[in-house]
Design a protein around this motif. Structure first.
Motif, PDB file in Angstrom:
ATOM      1  N   PHE A 119       8.380  10.192   9.112  1.00  0.00           N
ATOM      2  CA  PHE A 119       9.189  11.147   8.268  1.00  0.00           C
ATOM      3  C   PHE A 119      10.728  10.830   8.379  1.00  0.00           C
ATOM      4  CE2 PHE A 119      11.511  15.251   8.230  1.00  0.00           C
ATOM      5  CZ  PHE A 119      10.998  15.616   6.883  1.00  0.00           C
ATOM      6  N   ARG A 123      13.256  10.308   5.434  1.00  0.00           N
ATOM      7  CA  ARG A 123      14.517  10.907   5.171  1.00  0.00           C
ATOM      8  C   ARG A 123      15.660   9.570   5.074  1.00  0.00           C
ATOM      9  NH1 ARG A 123      15.579  15.989   6.018  1.00  0.00           N
ATOM     10  NH2 ARG A 123      14.647  17.287   7.687  1.00  0.00           N
ATOM     11  N   GLN A 126      15.561   8.596   1.474  1.00  0.00           N
ATOM     12  CA  GLN A 126      16.005   9.720   0.573  1.00  0.00           C
ATOM     13  C   GLN A 126      17.515   9.482   0.827  1.00  0.00           C
ATOM     14  OE1 GLN A 126      14.724  13.633   0.556  1.00  0.00           O
ATOM     15  NE2 GLN A 126      12.733  12.993   0.341  1.00  0.00           N
ATOM     16  N   TYR A 131      16.101   8.994  -4.032  1.00  0.00           N
ATOM     17  CA  TYR A 131      14.915   9.435  -4.324  1.00  0.00           C
ATOM     18  C   TYR A 131      13.770   9.435  -3.299  1.00  0.00           C
ATOM     19  CZ  TYR A 131      15.881   8.122  -9.415  1.00  0.00           C
ATOM     20  OH  TYR A 131      16.437   8.188 -10.622  1.00  0.00           O
ATOM     21  N   SER A 132      12.742  10.356  -3.333  1.00  0.00           N
ATOM     22  CA  SER A 132      11.815  10.107  -2.145  1.00  0.00           C
ATOM     23  C   SER A 132      10.994   8.905  -2.344  1.00  0.00           C
ATOM     24  CB  SER A 132      10.820  11.546  -2.191  1.00  0.00           C
ATOM     25  OG  SER A 132      10.132  11.510  -3.334  1.00  0.00           O
TER      26      SER A 132
END
Lengths: 316, 316
Positions: A119, A123, A126, A131-132
């Protein structure tokens, strides 16, 4: 255990920044002087050096190093100097260019570390790329590979140690049936590998071996013709025993004609502060040769010095 | 804007806990006294009351309320008394029992709030149920519904406002082609709706309407025979204009014969501290009747009193 050797008394970030400045200024770069500093500082210390360097010389240290160094050493130093989550974001982004070749990088990031670490990388990705990771992986892949990779980078797995034995049993059977019928892209296979917790999956893999007489890893490798089987095998190996997976990867990288510097650098740089000692031990067990000796044999120059430094062999 | 009315001077959590104790003790429960406290406290205050109650009476307040209350009021109070992320985790878990009926709850949680809010709900879900929301949604659904719902709950979307106009244009075309050919489960449709940021998706939906002459929401509703079209429409509406979506949902719930208390309670309880004022305004614009009047007409007793209190109509 980490292999990185940090001295008991660490100079101030300002002193380190000055030493690096001397190494990169003027004609030529004194790579050994540079490596003697950055090759013995942990992630937090390197960030402090970067900050001190910026304040002292009004210049981004990483950009300067990029312009001073070349080849494999440049790549390795560039990756080393970034914060670990940023580094993984950079590695993931670079892997997008050819995902059918580089899917392993994505699987390593998604499966070989904790859900919270994944995770944090998402982050960082991004923040850096706007963009993710999910959408970029999805739009750079297709078909079954996309289904698997998107599931892996998306899910935030449960990280607890609880195991449901009857679920492990029923899902081992689902996996076995799909593998037996060579339906590697079965949606339940992707669901199970893509969403279950690692503790649960390891129970399922154990159950698979106990009931069906062969490990799922072996049964997946028995079909080299099927690319998706190889992808699934990578997933299983990264979940089952990440250190063993990386030991094998570094061994394969060294064995290749000309050596696969990308894989070699990635494994050493990513694990020097984590569990490279464990990877070294596993390598020795399998090959009866210390990993640093094998690396020294297959690499050369300052790149070699840098890798050996990260491997904890300072007097190389 | 929230509709919840919290007094300027709030009694101490201990005083509130004592007042609630008086309301639930002895013969019968004084629901109105209970509502006069909990219906005027925000989430943080309710948690403090819960804690004070536990310390004073060595009893879990929520469990006590569950045993004292019944029917729609019990359900509404149970949901209200939980912390918002816990409440969403509970709602998601309850929805699993019949996902083909209750898929809207999952879509609301996944799409009608921010990526960070969804992530907080996912964490709360794991703490509470020892499974991830992803794996539970995946193992309680199948086929196309599973593909869509798992994608929605898994992805941590980019939350920035940057928009790529050419991407919006090309992806609007992909969506339009798939909808025109009625291939609602097209993997690119799921990829786009499941991974793109909300800002990007809204640009794509705008582009869709501008180029193809009809909104994607309308084109998706034009095929009531296809269940997946309805699921996709819910996704689009929750991303496009959540408040409008919830206004319509509460209107539909009130219109149903016998009223859909589940939907009604969910919308009011979840939004009383968020944007229920906006939902009330939208409701009035569409129906020319204030929402509280409509709720008062279709409900009764203490349940009615509680909903009207949360709607900001204390003197009901």
């Amino acid at each position: 255990m980490a292999s990185l050797i940090v001295p008991d008394v660490v100079p101030s970030p300002r002193e380190d920044a000055e030493k690096i400045r001397n190494a990169v200024q003027g004609f030529g770069t004194h790579e050994k002087a540079l490596i003697s500093v950055i090759g013995h500082r942990n992630a937090a210390q390197r960030q402090q050096i970067r900050q001190a360097y910026q304040e002292l010389y009004n210049e981004d240290l990483i950009k300067r190093l990029e312009s001073e160094l070349t080849g494999d050493l440049e790549k390795a130093v560039y990756r080393w100097m970034h914060d670990p989550v940023d580094r993984d974001a950079i590695l993931a982004h670079a892997a997008l260019k050819n995902l059918s070749q580089n899917y392993k990088v994505i699987i390593e990031i998604a499966c070989a570390q904790s859900p919270d670490e994944l995770f944090a990388v998402k982050r960082a990705y991004q923040n850096r790329y706007k963009y993710s990771l999910e959408e970029d992986v999805a739009s750079h892949s297709s078909g079954d590979l996309r289904k698997i990779l998107v599931a892996l980078v998306s899910t935030h797995r449960y990280d607890g140690s609880e195991v449901n034995a009857s679920l492990a049993s029923s899902e081992a059977n689902i996996l076995h049936d799909a593998i037996k019928q060579k339906v590697f892209n079965h949606e339940d296979v992707i669901r199970i590998l893509g969403t279950r917790s690692k503790a649960q999956l390891n129970a399922t893999f154990n159950r698979y071996r106990d009931v069906h007489g062969a490990s799922i890893t072996k049964e997946l490798v028995s079909d080299p013709a099927d690319e998706i089987a190889a992808v699934l095998q990578t997933v299983v190996r990264c979940i089952r025993h990440p250190a063993k997976y990386f030991e094998k990867m570094v061994g394969d990288a060294l064995k290749k004609t000309g050596t696969d510097e990308d894989d070699l650098t990635r494994v050493i740089v990513r694990h020097a502060e984590r569990n490279l000692e464990e990877i070294k031990e596993l390598y020795y067990k399998r090959n009866s040769v210390p990993l640093d000796k094998a690396v020294a044999k297959e690499t050369s120059g300052d790149y070699k010095t840098f890798l050996l430094t990260l491997l904890g062999c300072a007097g190389n």
